[in-house]
Design an enzyme around this catalytic site. Structure first.
Site, PDB file in Angstrom:
ATOM      1  CE1 TYR A   1      -9.479 -41.494   3.090  1.00 19.50           C
ATOM      2  CE2 TYR A   1      -8.213 -39.851   4.299  1.00 19.50           C
ATOM      3  CZ  TYR A   1      -8.265 -41.024   3.551  1.00 19.50           C
ATOM      4  OH  TYR A   1      -7.107 -41.717   3.271  1.00 19.50           O
TER       5      TYR A   1
ATOM      6  CG  PHE B   1     -11.929 -45.199  11.306  1.00 18.28           C
ATOM      7  CD1 PHE B   1     -11.555 -44.477  10.175  1.00 18.28           C
ATOM      8  CD2 PHE B   1     -12.835 -46.243  11.157  1.00 18.28           C
ATOM      9  CE1 PHE B   1     -12.078 -44.780   8.918  1.00 18.28           C
ATOM     10  CE2 PHE B   1     -13.372 -46.564   9.899  1.00 18.28           C
ATOM     11  CZ  PHE B   1     -12.985 -45.819   8.784  1.00 18.28           C
TER      12      PHE B   1
ATOM     13  CB  THR C   1      -8.567 -51.123   3.773  1.00 19.67           C
ATOM     14  OG1 THR C   1      -9.195 -50.780   2.534  1.00 19.67           O
ATOM     15  CG2 THR C   1      -8.590 -49.931   4.714  1.00 19.67           C
TER      16      THR C   1
ATOM     17  NE  ARG D   1      -3.464 -49.189   1.930  1.00 20.09           N
ATOM     18  CZ  ARG D   1      -4.723 -48.923   1.565  1.00 20.09           C
ATOM     19  NH1 ARG D   1      -5.541 -49.896   1.200  1.00 20.09           N
ATOM     20  NH2 ARG D   1      -5.155 -47.679   1.561  1.00 20.09           N
TER      21      ARG D   1
ATOM     22  CG  HIS E   1      -6.102 -42.353  -1.058  1.00 20.69           C
ATOM     23  ND1 HIS E   1      -7.302 -42.774  -0.525  1.00 20.69           N
ATOM     24  CD2 HIS E   1      -6.389 -41.770  -2.250  1.00 20.69           C
ATOM     25  CE1 HIS E   1      -8.283 -42.445  -1.386  1.00 20.69           C
ATOM     26  NE2 HIS E   1      -7.753 -41.836  -2.424  1.00 20.69           N
TER      27      HIS E   1
ATOM     28  CD  GLU F   1     -10.273 -40.075  -4.147  1.00 19.41           C
ATOM     29  OE1 GLU F   1      -9.283 -40.599  -4.696  1.00 19.41           O
ATOM     30  OE2 GLU F   1     -10.999 -40.690  -3.338  1.00 19.41           O
TER      31      GLU F   1
ATOM     32  CE  LYS G   1      -4.002 -43.405   3.386  1.00 15.73           C
ATOM     33  NZ  LYS G   1      -4.879 -44.295   4.206  1.00 15.73           N
TER      34      LYS G   1
ATOM     35  CG  ASN H   1      -3.790 -47.659   5.254  1.00 18.33           C
ATOM     36  OD1 ASN H   1      -3.586 -46.442   5.204  1.00 18.33           O
ATOM     37  ND2 ASN H   1      -4.949 -48.204   4.942  1.00 18.33           N
TER      38      ASN H   1
ATOM     39  NE  ARG I   1      -9.131 -49.634  -3.488  1.00 25.24           N
ATOM     40  CZ  ARG I   1      -9.442 -49.106  -2.301  1.00 25.24           C
ATOM     41  NH1 ARG I   1      -9.093 -47.848  -2.017  1.00 25.24           N
ATOM     42  NH2 ARG I   1     -10.080 -49.795  -1.407  1.00 25.24           N
TER      43      ARG I   1
HETATM   44  P1  IDP Z   1      -9.050 -47.427   1.557  1.00 22.29           P
HETATM   45  O1  IDP Z   1      -7.984 -46.427   1.959  1.00 22.29           O
HETATM   46  O2  IDP Z   1      -8.464 -48.793   1.356  1.00 22.29           O
HETATM   47  O3  IDP Z   1      -9.897 -46.959   0.406  1.00 22.29           O
HETATM   48  P2  IDP Z   1     -11.282 -46.721   3.297  1.00 22.29           P
HETATM   49  O4  IDP Z   1     -12.309 -47.675   3.817  1.00 22.29           O
HETATM   50  O5  IDP Z   1     -11.677 -45.739   2.245  1.00 22.29           O
HETATM   51  O6  IDP Z   1     -10.025 -47.597   2.821  1.00 22.29           O
HETATM   52  O7  IDP Z   1     -10.703 -45.946   4.557  1.00 22.29           O
HETATM   53  C1  IDP Z   1      -9.863 -44.825   4.372  1.00 22.29           C
HETATM   54  C2  IDP Z   1      -8.723 -44.904   5.344  1.00 22.29           C
HETATM   55  O8  IDP Z   1      -9.223 -44.813   6.670  1.00 22.29           O
HETATM   56  C3  IDP Z   1      -7.925 -46.217   5.335  1.00 22.29           C
HETATM   57  O9  IDP Z   1      -6.942 -46.279   4.314  1.00 22.29           O
HETATM   58  C4  IDP Z   1      -7.315 -46.209   6.705  1.00 22.29           C
HETATM   59  O10 IDP Z   1      -6.167 -45.349   6.756  1.00 22.29           O
HETATM   60  C5  IDP Z   1      -8.409 -45.568   7.528  1.00 22.29           C
HETATM   61  N1  IDP Z   1      -9.229 -46.595   8.176  1.00 22.29           N
HETATM   62  C6  IDP Z   1     -10.165 -47.386   7.608  1.00 22.29           C
HETATM   63  N2  IDP Z   1     -10.713 -48.220   8.496  1.00 22.29           N
HETATM   64  C7  IDP Z   1     -10.097 -47.953   9.681  1.00 22.29           C
HETATM   65  C8  IDP Z   1     -10.231 -48.478  11.016  1.00 22.29           C
HETATM   66  O11 IDP Z   1     -11.010 -49.390  11.276  1.00 22.29           O
HETATM   67  N3  IDP Z   1      -9.421 -47.920  11.960  1.00 22.29           N
HETATM   68  C9  IDP Z   1      -8.529 -46.933  11.697  1.00 22.29           C
HETATM   69  N4  IDP Z   1      -8.382 -46.406  10.463  1.00 22.29           N
HETATM   70  C10 IDP Z   1      -9.155 -46.907   9.484  1.00 22.29           C
HETATM   71 MG    MG Z   2     -11.222 -45.396   0.272  1.00 18.70          MG
END
Ligand code: IDP
Ligand code: MG
Length: 153
Positions: free
Chosen positions: A54, A62, A96, A107, A120, A131, A14, A117, A90
């Site tokens: 996304y 968010f 996450t 992470r 991805h 994707e 990212k 974080n 993963r």
């Molecule tokens: P992942 O990246 O671990 O698959 P997802 O739930 O798909 O997690 O969320 C995508 C991205 O959205 C996360 O990697 C993170 O950057 C962001 N994200 C997820 N939850 C939050 C939140 O509660 N606040 C801010 N950003 C979030």
């Molecule tokens: Mg995801």
């Protein structure tokens, strides 16, 4: 079922990972784990493209901030191939929310905040294929990986 040594996952450094100089470290982890790199590019994605990536999260509070963050600079888009690439990818990423990411994960080693974080990784084989199509409409690169016999049974 025979093991699928050709499973593919979409991994993306990212904008914060690029700015913080973590591209090489993240690539090195996937290389040394035994995965085969079959696509890679540096791309500054548009908000429209990131909204497609996304799409499942549209409506989350968010979401606007996530799109702004992801469009704030270039990302490194990659496809890695190998046994259980999605699940192992993963686990290499960690949870996450970095608060819960184990040390030793990407992470867990480099991030503190869920909204910054670093990296991805696809969460299912089906989403990985979606994707890969979205980020590499030109396709991936096929070649023989000479280490395969030392990595797979
Ligand atoms: P992942 O990246 O671990 O698959 P997802 O739930 O798909 O997690 O969320 C995508 C991205 O959205 C996360 O990697 C993170 O950057 C962001 N994200 C997820 N939850 C939050 C939140 O509660 N606040 C801010 N950003 C979030
Ligand atoms: Mg995801």
């Amino acid at each position: 079922m025979a093991p699928n040594n050709a499973e593919r996952t979409y991994i993306m450094v990212k904008p914060d990972g690029v700015q913080r100089g973590l591209v090489g470290n993240i690539i090195a982890r996937f290389e040394s784990r035994g995965f085969k790199l079959i696509a890679l590019k540096l791309v500054h994605a548009t908000p429209e493209h990131l909204e497609l990536h996304y799409a499942d999260l549209k409506g989350k509070p968010f979401f606007p901030g996530l799109i702004k963050y992801m469009a704030s600079g270039p990302v490194v888009a990659m496809v890695w191939e190998g046994l259980d690439a999605v699940k192992t990818g993963r686990s290499m990423l960690g949870a996450t929310n970095p608060l819960a990411s184990a040390p030793g994960t990407i992470r867990g080693d480099f991030a503190l905040a869920v909204g910054r974080n670093i990296c991805h990784g696809s969460d299912s084989v089906e989403n990985a294929e979606k994707e890969i199509k979205l980020w590499f409409p030109e396709g991936v690169v096929q070649y023989e990986h000479n280490q395969a016999a030392w990595i797979f049974e």
